[in-house]
Design a protein around this motif. Structure first.
Motif, mmCIF file in Angstrom:
data_model
loop_
_atom_site.group_PDB
_atom_site.id
_atom_site.type_symbol
_atom_site.label_atom_id
_atom_site.label_comp_id
_atom_site.label_asym_id
_atom_site.label_seq_id
_atom_site.Cartn_x
_atom_site.Cartn_y
_atom_site.Cartn_z
ATOM 1 N N GLY A 124 12.344 2.731 2.645
ATOM 2 C CA GLY A 124 12.731 3.861 1.637
ATOM 3 C C GLY A 124 11.536 5.025 1.303
ATOM 4 N N HIS A 125 10.579 4.780 2.316
ATOM 5 C CA HIS A 125 9.411 5.556 2.276
ATOM 6 C C HIS A 125 9.771 7.255 1.913
ATOM 7 C CE1 HIS A 125 5.484 7.394 2.847
ATOM 8 N NE2 HIS A 125 6.047 7.962 3.784
ATOM 9 N N GLY A 126 10.651 7.488 2.935
ATOM 10 C CA GLY A 126 10.951 9.066 2.973
ATOM 11 C C GLY A 126 11.635 9.390 1.702
ATOM 12 N N ARG A 127 12.298 8.593 0.665
ATOM 13 C CA ARG A 127 12.590 9.040 -0.255
ATOM 14 C C ARG A 127 11.864 8.517 -1.479
ATOM 15 N NH1 ARG A 127 15.337 4.385 -2.029
ATOM 16 N NH2 ARG A 127 16.095 2.981 -0.299
ATOM 17 N N MET A 128 10.708 8.227 -1.544
ATOM 18 C CA MET A 128 9.612 7.721 -2.585
ATOM 19 C C MET A 128 9.128 8.803 -3.098
ATOM 20 S SD MET A 128 6.877 4.852 -2.685
ATOM 21 C CE MET A 128 5.783 4.882 -3.881
ATOM 22 N N HIS A 129 9.773 9.250 -4.277
ATOM 23 C CA HIS A 129 9.067 10.657 -4.934
ATOM 24 C C HIS A 129 8.803 10.666 -6.401
ATOM 25 C CE1 HIS A 129 9.910 12.901 -1.230
ATOM 26 N NE2 HIS A 129 11.051 12.620 -1.223
ATOM 27 N N THR A 156 0.985 -1.125 -0.057
ATOM 28 C CA THR A 156 0.232 0.041 -0.020
ATOM 29 C C THR A 156 0.899 1.308 -0.088
ATOM 30 O OG1 THR A 156 -1.687 -1.190 0.976
ATOM 31 C CG2 THR A 156 -1.836 1.280 1.153
ATOM 32 N N HIS A 157 0.590 2.054 -1.088
ATOM 33 C CA HIS A 157 1.131 3.375 -1.091
ATOM 34 C C HIS A 157 0.280 4.525 -0.833
ATOM 35 C CE1 HIS A 157 5.085 1.546 -2.106
ATOM 36 N NE2 HIS A 157 4.647 0.821 -3.007
ATOM 37 N N GLY A 158 0.501 5.654 -1.431
ATOM 38 C CA GLY A 158 -0.282 6.875 -1.510
ATOM 39 C C GLY A 158 0.269 7.655 -2.268
ATOM 40 N N HIS A 194 4.597 12.565 -3.719
ATOM 41 C CA HIS A 194 5.150 11.950 -2.502
ATOM 42 C C HIS A 194 4.315 10.604 -2.037
ATOM 43 C CE1 HIS A 194 6.971 15.945 -1.506
ATOM 44 N NE2 HIS A 194 6.265 16.517 -1.960
ATOM 45 N N CYS A 195 4.953 9.708 -1.520
ATOM 46 C CA CYS A 195 4.193 8.658 -1.122
ATOM 47 C C CYS A 195 3.541 9.220 0.302
ATOM 48 C CB CYS A 195 4.965 7.371 -0.851
ATOM 49 S SG CYS A 195 4.148 5.965 -0.424
ATOM 50 N N SER A 196 2.375 8.972 0.657
ATOM 51 C CA SER A 196 1.552 9.315 1.634
ATOM 52 C C SER A 196 1.309 8.180 2.603
ATOM 53 C CB SER A 196 0.211 10.387 1.517
ATOM 54 O OG SER A 196 -0.565 9.582 0.653
ATOM 55 N N VAL A 197 1.640 7.118 2.320
ATOM 56 C CA VAL A 197 1.391 6.095 3.254
ATOM 57 C C VAL A 197 2.665 5.272 3.648
ATOM 58 C CG1 VAL A 197 0.229 3.634 3.633
ATOM 59 C CG2 VAL A 197 -0.978 5.817 2.393
ATOM 60 N N TYR A 198 3.080 5.132 4.818
ATOM 61 C CA TYR A 198 4.478 4.445 5.149
ATOM 62 C C TYR A 198 4.473 2.897 4.259
ATOM 63 C CZ TYR A 198 8.474 2.373 7.315
ATOM 64 O OH TYR A 198 9.762 2.209 7.612
ATOM 65 N N CYS A 199 5.554 2.966 3.770
ATOM 66 C CA CYS A 199 5.599 1.503 3.058
ATOM 67 C C CYS A 199 6.869 0.882 2.938
ATOM 68 C CB CYS A 199 5.426 1.908 1.492
ATOM 69 S SG CYS A 199 6.477 3.088 0.993
ATOM 70 N N GLY A 200 7.904 1.344 4.111
ATOM 71 C CA GLY A 200 9.031 0.666 4.338
ATOM 72 C C GLY A 200 9.946 1.505 4.469
HETATM 73 CU CU LIG Z 1 5.548 5.086 1.106
#
Ligand SMILES: [Cu+2]
Length: 139
Positions: free
Chosen positions: A128-133, A85-87, A120-126
């Motif tokens: 690397g979430h913080g750098r998911m752009h 799950t991402h956002g 940005h990804c708005s759901v914590y996904c692991g």
């Molecule tokens: Cu994420």
């Protein structure tokens, strides 16, 4: 007299070399420009006046990246997460949609603001979430 002829020949030969070198660098420039133009081709395709783009979200990014659209177009992003799950969050366009894996979510908006916007990804996904752009370019 022979020496003068020799210098004239040398002069022409050097001129030829310089002309060839500058021709080569001009050709290179041309290629670069074509490359830049290719990058600016709008993403997806127009369907009944709406630009439809299929977007994948995954650990850790979005594809295509960048998403390129023309200013003033109606945009329909069909976004699917291929893993967890991402956002998809684009603050400037007030978009924030949760993307459960394998489910295609439709995001529609009018591309009325020009510029480059971050996805940005708005759901914590692991980890690397913080750098998911990703990037949205409206031009
Ligand atoms: Cu994420």
């Amino acid at each position: 007299m022979k020496e003068i002829l020799f210098f004239i020949l040398m002069f022409f030969w050097i001129s030829l070399c310089i002309a060839q070198m500058s021709g080569m660098s001009m050709g290179h420039h041309h290629e670069m420009r074509q490359e830049e133009e290719k990058e600016l081709v709008p993403s997806g395709e127009l369907k009944d006046g709406v630009r439809e783009v299929e977007v994948k979200a995954f650990q850790y990014g979005f594809s295509p990246d960048p998403i390129i659209v023309n200013k003033g177009e109606k945009i329909r992003l069909k976004v699917t997460s291929t893993d967890v799950t991402h956002g998809i969050l684009i603050p400037e366009y007030k978009i924030n949609v949760t993307l459960p894996p394998g489910e295609t979510k439709v995001v529609e908006f009018l591309a009325d603001k020009e510029g480059e916007f971050m996805l940005h990804c708005s759901v914590y996904c692991g980890i690397g979430h913080g750098r998911m752009h990703g990037r949205l370019i409206v031009r």
